[in-house]
Design a protein around this motif. Sequence first.
Motif, mmCIF file in Angstrom:
data_model
loop_
_atom_site.group_PDB
_atom_site.id
_atom_site.type_symbol
_atom_site.label_atom_id
_atom_site.label_comp_id
_atom_site.label_asym_id
_atom_site.label_seq_id
_atom_site.Cartn_x
_atom_site.Cartn_y
_atom_site.Cartn_z
ATOM 1 N N TYR A 77 -28.788 44.314 -43.107
ATOM 2 C CA TYR A 77 -28.102 44.495 -41.823
ATOM 3 C C TYR A 77 -28.776 45.592 -41.006
ATOM 4 N N PHE A 78 -29.153 46.694 -41.655
ATOM 5 C CA PHE A 78 -29.857 47.764 -40.962
ATOM 6 C C PHE A 78 -31.199 47.277 -40.412
ATOM 7 N N ALA A 79 -31.903 46.455 -41.207
ATOM 8 C CA ALA A 79 -33.176 45.908 -40.753
ATOM 9 C C ALA A 79 -32.983 45.094 -39.481
ATOM 10 N N PHE A 80 -31.920 44.311 -39.434
ATOM 11 C CA PHE A 80 -31.653 43.528 -38.232
ATOM 12 C C PHE A 80 -31.340 44.431 -37.043
ATOM 13 N N ILE A 81 -30.593 45.500 -37.282
ATOM 14 C CA ILE A 81 -30.287 46.437 -36.199
ATOM 15 C C ILE A 81 -31.566 47.037 -35.627
ATOM 16 N N VAL A 82 -32.516 47.376 -36.514
ATOM 17 C CA VAL A 82 -33.809 47.893 -36.046
ATOM 18 C C VAL A 82 -34.549 46.832 -35.234
ATOM 19 N N ASN A 86 -33.919 47.631 -29.426
ATOM 20 C CA ASN A 86 -34.483 47.919 -28.107
ATOM 21 C C ASN A 86 -33.761 47.198 -26.986
ATOM 22 N N ALA A 87 -32.609 46.583 -27.292
ATOM 23 C CA ALA A 87 -31.782 45.985 -26.240
ATOM 24 C C ALA A 87 -31.438 47.041 -25.185
ATOM 25 N N ASN A 202 -25.817 49.292 -25.022
ATOM 26 C CA ASN A 202 -27.040 49.884 -24.469
ATOM 27 C C ASN A 202 -27.194 49.556 -22.989
ATOM 28 N N GLY A 203 -26.759 48.363 -22.602
ATOM 29 C CA GLY A 203 -26.868 47.977 -21.195
ATOM 30 C C GLY A 203 -25.986 48.800 -20.290
ATOM 31 N N CYS A 204 -24.873 49.305 -20.825
ATOM 32 C CA CYS A 204 -23.967 50.130 -20.019
ATOM 33 C C CYS A 204 -24.504 51.537 -19.819
ATOM 34 N N ASN A 205 -25.323 52.007 -20.761
ATOM 35 C CA ASN A 205 -25.901 53.348 -20.650
ATOM 36 C C ASN A 205 -27.299 53.314 -21.254
ATOM 37 N N GLU A 206 -28.296 53.021 -20.440
ATOM 38 C CA GLU A 206 -29.656 52.842 -20.940
ATOM 39 C C GLU A 206 -30.341 54.169 -21.271
ATOM 40 N N LYS A 207 -29.853 55.270 -20.740
ATOM 41 C CA LYS A 207 -30.463 56.559 -21.040
ATOM 42 C C LYS A 207 -30.130 57.012 -22.452
ATOM 43 N N ILE A 208 -28.882 56.793 -22.865
ATOM 44 C CA ILE A 208 -28.455 57.141 -24.223
ATOM 45 C C ILE A 208 -28.031 55.845 -24.910
ATOM 46 N N LYS A 209 -28.897 55.296 -25.738
ATOM 47 C CA LYS A 209 -28.636 54.004 -26.361
ATOM 48 C C LYS A 209 -27.797 54.201 -27.619
ATOM 49 N N LEU A 210 -26.505 54.040 -27.441
ATOM 50 C CA LEU A 210 -25.569 54.244 -28.551
ATOM 51 C C LEU A 210 -25.293 52.964 -29.336
ATOM 52 N N SER A 212 -27.030 50.949 -31.266
ATOM 53 C CA SER A 212 -27.493 50.880 -32.648
ATOM 54 C C SER A 212 -26.645 51.749 -33.566
ATOM 55 N N MET A 213 -26.247 52.916 -33.081
ATOM 56 C CA MET A 213 -25.425 53.802 -33.910
ATOM 57 C C MET A 213 -24.030 53.208 -34.134
ATOM 58 N N VAL A 214 -23.471 52.593 -33.102
ATOM 59 C CA VAL A 214 -22.159 51.957 -33.239
ATOM 60 C C VAL A 214 -22.253 50.797 -34.225
ATOM 61 N N ALA A 215 -23.304 49.984 -34.117
ATOM 62 C CA ALA A 215 -23.485 48.851 -35.019
ATOM 63 C C ALA A 215 -23.682 49.308 -36.464
ATOM 64 N N ALA A 216 -24.475 50.362 -36.653
ATOM 65 C CA ALA A 216 -24.706 50.887 -37.989
ATOM 66 C C ALA A 216 -23.417 51.421 -38.612
ATOM 67 N N ALA A 217 -22.592 52.065 -37.798
ATOM 68 C CA ALA A 217 -21.308 52.567 -38.286
ATOM 69 C C ALA A 217 -20.405 51.421 -38.727
ATOM 70 N N LEU A 218 -20.439 50.319 -38.010
ATOM 71 C CA LEU A 218 -19.624 49.152 -38.383
ATOM 72 C C LEU A 218 -20.110 48.533 -39.694
ATOM 73 N N VAL A 219 -21.421 48.531 -39.884
ATOM 74 C CA VAL A 219 -21.984 47.973 -41.126
ATOM 75 C C VAL A 219 -21.529 48.795 -42.321
ATOM 76 N N LEU A 220 -21.524 50.104 -42.166
ATOM 77 C CA LEU A 220 -21.095 50.984 -43.262
ATOM 78 C C LEU A 220 -19.596 50.901 -43.489
#
Length: 220
Positions: A77-82, A86-87, A202-210, A212-220
């Motif tokens: 799952y982490f590999a897929f997030i990586v 870049n979305a 990421n589309g809502c805030n392209e300067k700070i791409k959160l 991936s971190m939100v997705a990773a937290a859901l996976v854990l």
Amino acid sequence: MEWIREGILIAKMHFLCWKKDSRVWLVFIVSAFLVVKTLGGITKFGLQYQMTSTPFLLPVLFADNSIANGLAKIMLYFAFIVLICNAPFKDERICYIIARSGRRAWWLGGILYSVATSFLFLLFLMIVAAGTILPVCTLKPYWGTAVKSLIIASGDIKAQYLESSLPSDVITLLYPPAAQMITFITVWLNLIFLSLLIYFVNGCNEKIKLGSMVAAALVL
């Protein structure tokens, strides 16, 4: 409709960018290594004791285990997030296309790309899993003697050959093709959800791409 055609072309352009993106190749290489490492013990056990195994082993890769026993699942799952991190997939060419085709086509292209990437990533895992089991593969509609034997084997044998626990309930209740199909659809929907989550956050805030971190937290 013109914007739909433009969206498909944008999705295609995202895939063409894979050729020069080392991150994409690294994700697929690491994912293949994880699959081989997780399922290689079944092949080794089958070769050693002249036993067979079904090639439909996605349920083994994505079995529900604790973090300690399900590390391969989490890492995949982490590999897929990586792969999708870049979305919303902007570069100089994409910015030109947005100006030419409009934001609606660009958003549609990103969504189509996310859905297709989820499918291709899972298809890749399925192919690598089947290739790993190929030396002991059987196409009979059963799990195979290797898998069945490992389920009832002693703890020492399991520790020697298995990287994670086998989903004994699934193996007992379902035939391999059915379990494979259910797992494929379920995991594909999970990957689509993660990819679209990353895309829109990421589309809502392209300067700070959160995303991936939100997705990773859901996976854990």
